[in-house]
Design a protein around this motif. Structure first.
Motif, PDB file in Angstrom:
ATOM      1  N   ILE A  82       0.808  -1.214   0.000  1.00 27.60           N
ATOM      2  CA  ILE A  82       0.000   0.000   0.000  1.00 27.60           C
ATOM      3  C   ILE A  82       0.844   1.269   0.000  1.00 27.60           C
ATOM      4  CG2 ILE A  82      -0.370   0.147   2.479  1.00 27.60           C
ATOM      5  CD1 ILE A  82      -3.477   0.470   1.116  1.00 27.60           C
ATOM      6  N   GLU A  83       1.993   1.223   0.678  1.00 22.57           N
ATOM      7  CA  GLU A  83       2.834   2.422   0.683  1.00 22.57           C
ATOM      8  C   GLU A  83       3.413   2.673  -0.700  1.00 22.57           C
ATOM      9  OE1 GLU A  83       6.089   2.563   3.456  1.00 22.57           O
ATOM     10  OE2 GLU A  83       6.087   4.749   3.399  1.00 22.57           O
ATOM     11  N   LEU A  84       3.861   1.579  -1.336  1.00 19.15           N
ATOM     12  CA  LEU A  84       4.398   1.695  -2.697  1.00 19.15           C
ATOM     13  C   LEU A  84       3.330   2.283  -3.619  1.00 19.15           C
ATOM     14  CD1 LEU A  84       6.612   1.137  -4.733  1.00 19.15           C
ATOM     15  CD2 LEU A  84       5.781  -1.195  -4.953  1.00 19.15           C
ATOM     16  N   LYS A  85       2.119   1.772  -3.461  1.00 10.18           N
ATOM     17  CA  LYS A  85       1.025   2.216  -4.307  1.00 10.18           C
ATOM     18  C   LYS A  85       0.777   3.718  -4.125  1.00 10.18           C
ATOM     19  CE  LYS A  85      -3.153   0.133  -3.939  1.00 10.18           C
ATOM     20  NZ  LYS A  85      -4.075  -0.960  -4.234  1.00 10.18           N
ATOM     21  N   LYS A  86       0.796   4.127  -2.862  1.00  7.46           N
ATOM     22  CA  LYS A  86       0.536   5.543  -2.596  1.00  7.46           C
ATOM     23  C   LYS A  86       1.608   6.437  -3.199  1.00  7.46           C
ATOM     24  CE  LYS A  86      -2.610   5.917   1.133  1.00  7.46           C
ATOM     25  NZ  LYS A  86      -2.880   6.312   2.508  1.00  7.46           N
ATOM     26  N   LEU A  87       2.842   5.979  -3.106  1.00  9.65           N
ATOM     27  CA  LEU A  87       3.925   6.787  -3.667  1.00  9.65           C
ATOM     28  C   LEU A  87       3.808   6.852  -5.182  1.00  9.65           C
ATOM     29  CD1 LEU A  87       6.902   5.698  -1.414  1.00  9.65           C
ATOM     30  CD2 LEU A  87       5.481   7.719  -1.250  1.00  9.65           C
ATOM     31  N   VAL A  88       3.369   5.750  -5.778  1.00  6.86           N
ATOM     32  CA  VAL A  88       3.155   5.763  -7.228  1.00  6.86           C
ATOM     33  C   VAL A  88       2.063   6.772  -7.567  1.00  6.86           C
ATOM     34  CG1 VAL A  88       2.406   4.415  -9.217  1.00  6.86           C
ATOM     35  CG2 VAL A  88       3.949   3.409  -7.554  1.00  6.86           C
ATOM     36  N   TYR A  89       1.025   6.807  -6.750  1.00  2.75           N
ATOM     37  CA  TYR A  89      -0.051   7.778  -6.960  1.00  2.75           C
ATOM     38  C   TYR A  89       0.500   9.197  -6.955  1.00  2.75           C
ATOM     39  CZ  TYR A  89      -3.667   4.217  -6.087  1.00  2.75           C
ATOM     40  OH  TYR A  89      -4.479   3.127  -6.163  1.00  2.75           O
ATOM     41  N   VAL A  90       1.351   9.469  -5.955  1.00  2.17           N
ATOM     42  CA  VAL A  90       1.943  10.803  -5.837  1.00  2.17           C
ATOM     43  C   VAL A  90       2.653  11.156  -7.143  1.00  2.17           C
ATOM     44  CG1 VAL A  90       3.772  12.119  -4.704  1.00  2.17           C
ATOM     45  CG2 VAL A  90       2.206  10.738  -3.343  1.00  2.17           C
ATOM     46  N   TYR A  91       3.415  10.192  -7.649  1.00  2.00           N
ATOM     47  CA  TYR A  91       4.185  10.409  -8.866  1.00  2.00           C
ATOM     48  C   TYR A  91       3.248  10.630 -10.059  1.00  2.00           C
ATOM     49  CZ  TYR A  91       7.522   9.613 -12.602  1.00  2.00           C
ATOM     50  OH  TYR A  91       8.283   9.765 -13.714  1.00  2.00           O
ATOM     51  N   LEU A  92       2.257   9.780 -10.122  1.00  2.00           N
ATOM     52  CA  LEU A  92       1.333   9.804 -11.258  1.00  2.00           C
ATOM     53  C   LEU A  92       0.633  11.161 -11.352  1.00  2.00           C
ATOM     54  CD1 LEU A  92       0.534   7.622 -13.261  1.00  2.00           C
ATOM     55  CD2 LEU A  92      -1.404   7.084 -11.811  1.00  2.00           C
ATOM     56  N   VAL A  93       0.145  11.629 -10.221  1.00  2.00           N
ATOM     57  CA  VAL A  93      -0.587  12.891 -10.210  1.00  2.00           C
ATOM     58  C   VAL A  93       0.335  14.031 -10.632  1.00  2.00           C
ATOM     59  CG1 VAL A  93      -1.735  14.538  -8.704  1.00  2.00           C
ATOM     60  CG2 VAL A  93      -2.224  12.122  -8.488  1.00  2.00           C
ATOM     61  N   ARG A  94       1.602  13.911 -10.247  1.00  2.00           N
ATOM     62  CA  ARG A  94       2.555  14.977 -10.569  1.00  2.00           C
ATOM     63  C   ARG A  94       2.864  15.022 -12.072  1.00  2.00           C
ATOM     64  NH1 ARG A  94       5.482  17.976 -12.190  1.00  2.00           N
ATOM     65  NH2 ARG A  94       7.247  19.134 -11.341  1.00  2.00           N
ATOM     66  N   TYR A  95       3.000  13.863 -12.710  1.00  2.00           N
ATOM     67  CA  TYR A  95       3.507  13.853 -14.082  1.00  2.00           C
ATOM     68  C   TYR A  95       2.504  13.454 -15.165  1.00  2.00           C
ATOM     69  CZ  TYR A  95       8.151  14.775 -12.353  1.00  2.00           C
ATOM     70  OH  TYR A  95       9.233  15.380 -11.764  1.00  2.00           O
ATOM     71  N   ALA A  96       1.297  13.043 -14.739  1.00  2.00           N
ATOM     72  CA  ALA A  96       0.344  12.539 -15.733  1.00  2.00           C
ATOM     73  C   ALA A  96       0.060  13.570 -16.825  1.00  2.00           C
ATOM     74  CB  ALA A  96      -0.959  12.146 -15.051  1.00  2.00           C
ATOM     75  N   GLU A  97       0.025  14.841 -16.439  1.00  5.53           N
ATOM     76  CA  GLU A  97      -0.291  15.874 -17.407  1.00  5.53           C
ATOM     77  C   GLU A  97       0.748  15.916 -18.526  1.00  5.53           C
ATOM     78  OE1 GLU A  97      -0.893  19.468 -15.357  1.00  5.53           O
ATOM     79  OE2 GLU A  97      -2.361  20.230 -16.773  1.00  5.53           O
ATOM     80  N   GLU A  98       2.006  15.606 -18.169  1.00  6.49           N
ATOM     81  CA  GLU A  98       3.070  15.662 -19.167  1.00  6.49           C
ATOM     82  C   GLU A  98       3.124  14.407 -20.019  1.00  6.49           C
ATOM     83  OE1 GLU A  98       6.772  16.524 -17.209  1.00  6.49           O
ATOM     84  OE2 GLU A  98       5.786  17.986 -15.903  1.00  6.49           O
ATOM     85  N   GLN A  99       2.662  13.288 -19.474  1.00  5.64           N
ATOM     86  CA  GLN A  99       2.798  12.009 -20.176  1.00  5.64           C
ATOM     87  C   GLN A  99       1.425  11.369 -20.342  1.00  5.64           C
ATOM     88  OE1 GLN A  99       5.944  10.263 -20.634  1.00  5.64           O
ATOM     89  NE2 GLN A  99       7.320  11.695 -19.587  1.00  5.64           N
ATOM     90  N   GLN A 100       0.566  12.079 -21.068  1.00  6.90           N
ATOM     91  CA  GLN A 100      -0.827  11.668 -21.098  1.00  6.90           C
ATOM     92  C   GLN A 100      -1.045  10.248 -21.596  1.00  6.90           C
ATOM     93  OE1 GLN A 100      -3.574  14.506 -22.368  1.00  6.90           O
ATOM     94  NE2 GLN A 100      -2.638  16.078 -21.137  1.00  6.90           N
ATOM     95  N   ASP A 101      -0.335   9.879 -22.670  1.00  5.57           N
ATOM     96  CA  ASP A 101      -0.576   8.560 -23.257  1.00  5.57           C
ATOM     97  C   ASP A 101      -0.237   7.446 -22.288  1.00  5.57           C
ATOM     98  OD1 ASP A 101      -1.408   9.797 -25.453  1.00  5.57           O
ATOM     99  OD2 ASP A 101       0.460   9.553 -26.591  1.00  5.57           O
ATOM    100  N   LEU A 102       0.922   7.602 -21.644  1.00  2.00           N
ATOM    101  CA  LEU A 102       1.337   6.557 -20.711  1.00  2.00           C
ATOM    102  C   LEU A 102       0.417   6.515 -19.495  1.00  2.00           C
ATOM    103  CD1 LEU A 102       5.183   6.985 -20.880  1.00  2.00           C
ATOM    104  CD2 LEU A 102       3.878   4.953 -21.514  1.00  2.00           C
ATOM    105  N   ALA A 103      -0.071   7.687 -19.114  1.00  4.67           N
ATOM    106  CA  ALA A 103      -0.935   7.732 -17.935  1.00  4.67           C
ATOM    107  C   ALA A 103      -2.193   6.918 -18.151  1.00  4.67           C
ATOM    108  CB  ALA A 103      -1.292   9.178 -17.604  1.00  4.67           C
ATOM    109  N   LEU A 104      -2.637   6.847 -19.416  1.00  4.86           N
ATOM    110  CA  LEU A 104      -3.857   6.102 -19.704  1.00  4.86           C
ATOM    111  C   LEU A 104      -3.737   4.630 -19.327  1.00  4.86           C
ATOM    112  CD1 LEU A 104      -4.928   7.656 -23.093  1.00  4.86           C
ATOM    113  CD2 LEU A 104      -5.845   8.091 -20.841  1.00  4.86           C
ATOM    114  N   LEU A 105      -2.486   4.145 -19.314  1.00  8.88           N
ATOM    115  CA  LEU A 105      -2.268   2.741 -18.966  1.00  8.88           C
ATOM    116  C   LEU A 105      -2.773   2.413 -17.567  1.00  8.88           C
ATOM    117  CD1 LEU A 105       1.351   2.199 -20.323  1.00  8.88           C
ATOM    118  CD2 LEU A 105      -0.819   1.525 -21.377  1.00  8.88           C
ATOM    119  N   SER A 106      -2.748   3.425 -16.711  1.00 11.94           N
ATOM    120  CA  SER A 106      -3.082   3.142 -15.314  1.00 11.94           C
ATOM    121  C   SER A 106      -4.580   3.207 -15.048  1.00 11.94           C
ATOM    122  CB  SER A 106      -2.360   4.138 -14.419  1.00 11.94           C
ATOM    123  OG  SER A 106      -2.808   5.440 -14.737  1.00 11.94           O
TER     124      SER A 106
END
Lengths: 939, 435
Positions: A82-106
């Motif tokens: 769960i901690e790993l997952k949360k940290l991934v969330y933090v990362y995702l929210v920060r960079y999803a705007e820049e990497q839209q296509d890859l973000a769709l994978l999640s």
């Protein structure tokens, strides 16, 4: 990396080596570092992945770019840790705007998590999904929000309210649909949701005031139990609402007369007396306790609500609390003082008793000191001016020169506002001219100039004195002010003025620009009044000015020369030179810097900055005529009308007491709260049925009818004894909740326990009799371990008869016939109605529909409380609030056909009672009467 | 609401940033640095700064600026209060809130900030809830986590989040059940040269440390509740009960919390428990000044005055001091001209004094102001306002808890201010003499 080095040393062997390589490489090749992090993320070890994510978050925190790692990180979005997952969330929210296509994978991971039985996971999935700012997923977000808005968990609903704002900022086109969701969520009764949905309302559709009408009273009543941040938002929204819906409580025109003339004249003066709308009063009453909040923002928002909405004489209740805030942090003081400054201009009386609280301390920051000074000046009047001036004298000596200067300005303001002390102040200021400190002297000169301008008569002594000091003063603003003064009143000091000009001619080139301008001014004025003595001097100065480096001065010199020195080219203007230059000038007005701040709502950012901030919503003026009041009426569902002002005093103590709200909607929440623990405990039992049981647990929470308290432990009955069931035992009880499956079914909970030494498989329901029996079975339980037990729920349609429902309980190997025999009281659902409705309905069910009997009460049941407790334990009915003490009324409907069942118990003397049951189901009535009789007669 | 947060240290470096909505470039902080440069003291940076597209709201705690970036209208106190709550949480988690502590725990900091705000709106700020979501780092746990790979992050939604008592954890268990209450009062006074009090206020707090099993319901009553002029409560206190009966009734949070802060009004007479005799003189034309200061206790009900600290900002003209303390140590910083005297405990038999001379800048004129003197001290076992707790009762649980109450008085700040002796009428006189 340096920050994490201690972690690395304590880390286990298997990856310290990798980290050491990392450390040696770091800072040299950042690409390599990213490579290593990627490698760690792709490893199979959770701990290594976690370590990598922690480092990446460290990078984000420092503002370093880590977007390269996106593909490697996003793979871990579905991690179990769960901690790993949360940290991934933090990362995702920060960079999803820049990497839209890859973000769709999640996205699919979140969609799955939205259906998770654990509410925390559902909520956090929605939080992250809505934070990913990728326009493509707008429809998915919309769907998720709509679904979450009807979620059973208030926490998830709260999250959906937050998501509304996120989606709106991503795609404003969705506004209409979002408003629908907001409308739905505004109806929510949970205190958890209220603040967040009002926030969404303020952001998306602040102009849709009509959505608030129906929820106004509810919001007012919930307010005290909403979390503190929500309170701030709701209060500011309600302030705006109230200004559009109620008439002004301020008796503008005849206020003075009203107060002067005391009681007896009251009636004559007020032709149409103002009556405050009860809803207006409700808001004021319910916000007042919040002044005691520890949250300064809440206190401030209540203060502004009172300022903008309360009748003038009630506003002062906020004073004490605002003064209390002055002992909070520096930044809080700053904002509160700003608001007090605005308030104190209009209402001196509010803060005058607390004047000493605004005395400046030597440790205050400069901006705090200046604000306190401002307030003290506003509070000054004839009575307290001597105290304030004495205080100001200490401030002038302060080492903080900016503050000392501000004090002198303040003295100037006091002098203009209160004519009694003008002379004293002026003399005091003159005294300051011999102060050693330059800034003090300069500021005094400037203020004296302003004061003299206001009353120039017989002040030539002071001007002379200033002229004497002129040589010692170096601050340019002060020098310029003295020059202006001498020029303006040159006719009063005819001997000194030319001499000053002579000195200035000598030093002209070395002066500051502002002094030069004033010198030119002085020269021009003297030329006009006393040209005999000063003609040459003036020409000399004008020549110097003509070749000055500053174009302003060259410009001014040229202008002045044309104006005053008559030559053939000069036009008609020079005739008027005297009238232009020596015109009487209006005195400057010394007034508070907070004078015009009251155009903004208090407590807002705009007020604090004195600029209209983006998104500032104007507070509208009071309407002349109040809009329709009935729009706020709601069909009363609760048995207790807690909002009605007329019952204000007669309210039941329970409602009055509530600080933690304990009315219906919160029971609702508590049930939900238990859901978490319930599902966790069943997870602990680690049986394969855990999934189904936790989802069952979820569905138990749909209890809409919770204002009917259930008393004591619920009676449970045996369904199957473990001897006959070959180890399997079953008990059932009636949870008295509306059945989920079909409204005409009675909900039954069955607890199955495996008492044998081997696990039982495939527990399900087999044949039933009568075959037509409408029964909703529980899902087949795949496996029940020894000693384990599981609770399942089912629904049975008894068709309003006490005939037993017979069915077979089957395991993989055996079949057991069992039967559920309901007590008649369980076939009812509580119905809520008012006393009037009850009597009306009762009137329709007389004659053969009425069954009654006189019974003798057991001693324990003679009190009215225990009587209703007994009735409620027998039958699932609702209490109807009664105005008579000795009559108790209960109302219910049969589950299957919905026929009304009305029970009246009238207690009489010598512990007897008359029981009456009105219903058209006469068989049920007699059975119910029998049961009630039994329960009430026995101890 | 809150868009982003930047943490700036004393030397003007951004050492942490966090964004809740789309990313705001850190160049927005340039406006803040500009204001910082303009301010003479770190405290003088205005808390609210407008920039072309954003608004910056900042608080300064522990020499760190917490700068929040706002995009549209929001009550500034809302943001300020929240930022202070963030600092309190960090302090609670890491013991101290320093740059080093934040950098060392950057992951926990990030996890906390993530939980505390959603889309810039506060979500969970109650420390009891946060601690269930994210466990505070301890050395032991860090060790265990690195070895076993377990985490600090809770998997379940804390039930408090949903219940009507969101401030209390569920399932609290202690073997020793204890409840301690500290009544701490601070005097805040300004005294003039002649020793008479200009203003004096007492403000007090009741800090509690409650370690009780289960769901205890406590009531606390005072002998003299009328003393309390204005109060603010922790959300757990039932307001209606206080209004009606002047009794504090509450279900306490677990652990440390501030139950109540109160104010004893300046209308009541406040007895200042110490007095100061002072004689600070500068003579015109001489390069020497005399300094003489004696402290003594008064009205302390026999309790000792401890941890006394005297500080004074001497005028700029003072070059150095040559003083002789009868007890304690004194320091004088020739750059900031700050004199501090750490007195320690006052012995009523032998009053502490600080005597000696000051050397002034040669040729400089006599300083025209006398310095203010600040005094701080502590008195144990006494609440200066006379507030007394009557009794503490517990309902809802069966066991007998251990209860303790401690009183303490502190001087927040006492200023001996050298008020001008001439009143406004004397101003006029002086002016007339000029001519």
């Amino acid at each position: 990396f340096s920050g994490n080095s201690c972690d690395a040393t304590s880390a286990p062997q298997h990856y310290t080596s990798l980290i050491t390589t990392l450390k040696t490489n770091s800072g040299i090749f950042s690409v390599l570092r990213n490579e290593d992090l990627k490698e760690m993320l792709e490893s199979s070890k959770e701990s290594l992945k976690l370590e990598a994510m922690k480092r990446i978050v460290g990078l984000i925190a420092k503002g370093k770019n880590a977007s390269e790692l996106f593909p490697a990180v996003v793979k871990n979005v579905a991690s179990k840790n769960i901690e790993l997952k949360k940290l991934v969330y933090v990362y995702l929210v920060r960079y999803a705007e820049e990497q839209q296509d890859l973000a769709l994978l999640s996205i699919s991971t979140f969609q799955r998590a939205l259906k998770d039985p654990n509410q925390l996971i559902r909520a956090s999935a929605l939080r992250v999904l809505s934070s990913i700012r990728v326009p493509i997923i707008v429809p998915i977000m919309m769907l998720a929000i709509k679904e979450a808005a009807t979620d059973l968990s208030p926490y998830v609903r709260k999250t959906s309210a937050h998501a509304i704002q996120k989606l709106y900022s991503l795609d404003p086109e969705q506004k209409e649909q979002l408003i629908e969701v907001i409308e739905k969520l505004l109806k929510d009764k949970s205190t958890l949701v209220a603040g967040s949905v009002v926030m969404a309302f303020e952001e998306v559709c602040p102009d849709r005031i009509d959505l608030i009408h129906k929820n106004y009273r509810k919001l007012c009543n919930l307010l005290v139990d909403v979390e503190e941040w929500g309170q701030v938002v709701i209060i500011s929204m309600l302030t705006r609402y109230a200004r559009t819906q109620f008439t002004s409580p301020w008796k503008e025109n005849n206020e003075k007369a009203f107060y002067d003339s005391e009681e007896e004249k009251k009636d004559q003066v007020e032709a149409k007396p103002y009556v405050m709308d009860p809803d207006h009063r409700l808001l004021l009453r319910n916000t007042k306790p919040l002044l005691q909040s520890r949250n300064t923002a809440v206190v401030m928002s209540v203060a502004q609500l009172y300022w903008h909405l309360a009748p003038k004489h009630e506003v002062s209740v906020v004073t004490k609390s605002l003064v209390r805030l002055l002992r909070s942090h520096r930044e809080v003081q700053y904002i509160v003082l700003q608001n007090i400054a605005t308030m104190s201009i209009q209402r001196k009386g509010m803060f005058e008793p607390y004047m000493k609280s605004f005395y400046v301390r030597s440790t205050d920051a400069t901006h705090i000191k200046t604000l306190k000074l401002e307030i003290l000046t506003n509070l000054a009047n004839e009575a307290n001016i001597s105290t304030i001036l004495r205080e100001f004298q200490t401030y002038v000596k302060s080492q903080d020169k900016a503050f000392a200067a501000a004090t002198i300005q303040a003295i100037g303001r006091c002098a203009t506002n209160i004519s009694e002390v003008t002379d004293t102040c002026l003399n005091g200021l003159v005294l300051l001219l011999s102060n050693r400190d330059e800034t003090v002297v300069a500021e005094s000169v400037v203020v004296i100039k302003k004061l003299l301008q206001m009353q120039p008569t017989q002040h030539c002594e002071i001007i002379k004195h200033m002229a004497k000091l002129f040589d010692n003063i170096t601050v340019s603003m002060a020098r310029a002010s003295i020059l202006w003064l001498i020029g303006e009143y040159c006719e009063r000091v005819p001997k000194i003025a030319p001499d000053v000009l002579r000195k200035m001619a000598k030093s002209f080139t070395a002066e500051e620009d502002i002094v030069k301008l004033q010198t030119v001014n002085l020269a021009a004025k003297l030329y006009l009044t006393n040209s005999k003595q000063t003609k040459l001097l003036t020409q000399y100065i004008l020549n110097l000015g003509k070749y000055d480096q500053n174009y302003d001065i060259r410009d001014r010199t040229r202008f002045i020369r044309q104006l005053i020195v008559p030559n053939e080219k000069s036009g008609a203007l020079s005739k008027y030179a005297r009238r232009i230059l020596l015109a009487p000038k209006p005195a400057p007005v010394l007034e508070s810097a907070f004078k015009d701040r009251d155009r903004f709502q208090l407590g807002t950012l705009s007020h604090s900055l004195n600029i209209k901030a983006t998104g500032y919503l104007e507070l509208s003026d009071w309407p002349a005529v109040a809009p329709d009041q009935s729009v706020r009426n709601v069909e009363v569902i609760e048995p207790v009308k807690e909002w009605a002002p007329s019952v204000g005093k007669a309210k039941p103590p329970k409602q009055d007491d509530k600080f933690y709200s304990d009315s219906g909607e919160d029971d609702h929440e508590e049930e939900e709260g238990e859901e978490g623990s319930e599902s966790s405990s069943s997870e602990d039992s680690s049986s394969s049925s855990s999934d189904s049981s936790s989802s069952e647990g979820l569905s138990f929470c749909v209890c809409i009818w919770v204002n009917i308290p259930t008393f004591g432990p619920v009676k449970s009955h045996e369904l199957l004894h473990h001897m006959t069931g070959k180890g399997l035992s079953a008990r059932y009880h009636f949870p008295r909740q509306p059945c989920l499956y079909q409204p005409n079914m009675v909900a039954v909970q069955v607890t199955l326990t495996n008492g044998s030494d081997h696990s039982l498989e495939e527990i399900h329901i087999g044949d039933r009799s009568p075959a037509s029996l409408n029964l909703h079975c529980f899902n087949t339980i795949e496996r029940l371990e020894p000693e384990a037990s599981v609770t399942v729920s089912m629904g049975i349609d008894f068709s309003d008869s006490t005939q037993a429902a017979n069915f077979q309980l089957c395991t993989k190997d055996d079949q057991f016939s069992v039967s559920i025999q309901p007590a008649v009281g369980e076939l009812l659902m509580p119905s809520s109605m008012t006393e009037q409705d009850f009597c009306k309905e009762q009137g329709k069910l007389l004659g053969m529909n009425e069954t009654s009997a006189t019974i003798t009460l057991a001693a324990e049941n003679s009190s009215s409380q225990s009587l209703s407790k007994q009735v409620l334990s027998v039958a699932n009915v609702g209490v109807v609030s009664s105005s008579e003490n000795n009559i108790h009324r209960f109302a219910g409907r049969t589950v299957s056909s919905g026929a009304l069942v009305l029970v009246t118990a009238e207690s009489r003397e010598s512990s007897t009672a008359l029981l009456t049951i009105n219903t058209d189901k006469s068989i049920m009535a007699s059975m119910l009467l029998r049961d009630l009789k039994q329960a009430l007669a026995q101890a | 609401m809150i868009h982003s947060l930047f943490l700036v240290n004393a030397s003007g470096d951004i050492f942490l940033e966090k964004h809740w909505k789309s990313v705001v470039s850190r160049s927005v902080c340039d406006y803040f640095f500009e204001a910082q440069e303009r301010a003479t003291e770190p405290e003088n940076v205005p808390p609210v700064i407008p920039t072309p597209h954003h608004y910056l709201i900042s608080v300064l705690r522990h020499r760190i600026y917490f700068v929040a970036v706002i995009q549209s209208e929001v009550p500034p106190l809302f943001v300020i209060e929240f930022l202070h709550r963030v600092v309190d949480t960090f302090q609670d988690y890491f013991g101290v809130c320093t740059e080093a502590a934040i950098k060392d725990n950057v992951v926990v900091v990030y996890e906390l900030l993530e939980e505390m705000l959603d889309n810039g709106f506060p979500l969970a700020t109650e420390s009891n809830i946060l601690k269930e979501l994210i466990k505070p780092p301890t050395i032991l746990r860090t060790m265990v986590n690195t070895i076993t790979g377990s985490t600090n992050v809770g998997e379940q939604l804390p039930t408090g989040q949903l219940s009507v008592v969101p401030w209390r954890r569920t399932g609290v268990k202690y073997t020793n059940n204890e409840a301690y209450f500290d009544v701490v009062e601070e005097i805040d006074a300004i005294i003039d040269k002649s020793g008479s009090t200009i203003t004096a206020e007492i403000q007090g707090v009741i800090d509690a440390c409650v370690k009780l099993t289960g769901m205890p319901d406590l009531t606390l009553s005072f002998m003299n509740p009328r003393l309390l002029d204005d109060v603010s409560f922790h959300p757990c206190v039932r307001f209606k009960r206080w209004e009606a009966e002047r009794i504090l009734s509450f279900i306490p949070p677990d652990g440390n919390f501030r139950l109540l802060s109160y104010h004893v009004s300046s209308q009541n007479l406040v007895a200042i428990p110490v007095y100061v005799k002072h004689n600070i003189t500068f003579r015109e034309g001489s390069s020497q000044g005399r300094f003489d200061l004696t402290l003594g206790p008064k009205q302390t009900m026999g309790k000792a005055v401890e941890s006394v600290l005297v500080s004074s900002q001497l005028p700029r003209g003072v070059l150095n001091t040559n003083l002789n303390p009868s007890q304690g140590t004194y320091t004088f910083d020739p750059v900031t001209k700050l004199l501090t005297w750490d007195v320690g405990k006052i012995n009523p038999q032998k009053l502490p004094s600080l005597k000696g001379s000051m050397s002034l800048q040669a040729g400089a004129s006599k300083p025209d102001e006398n310095p203010t003197i600040n005094i701080q001290f502590k008195i144990q076992q006494m609440a200066i306002s006379g507030l007394k707790v009557n009794r503490l009762d517990m309902y809802g649980e069966k066991y007998k808890p251990f209860k303790g109450i401690k009183y303490m008085t502190k001087a927040g700040f006492i200023y001996i201010n050298w008020r001008l002796l001439c009143s406004s009428s004397e101003w006029t006189l002086a002016h007339k003499n000029l001519y």
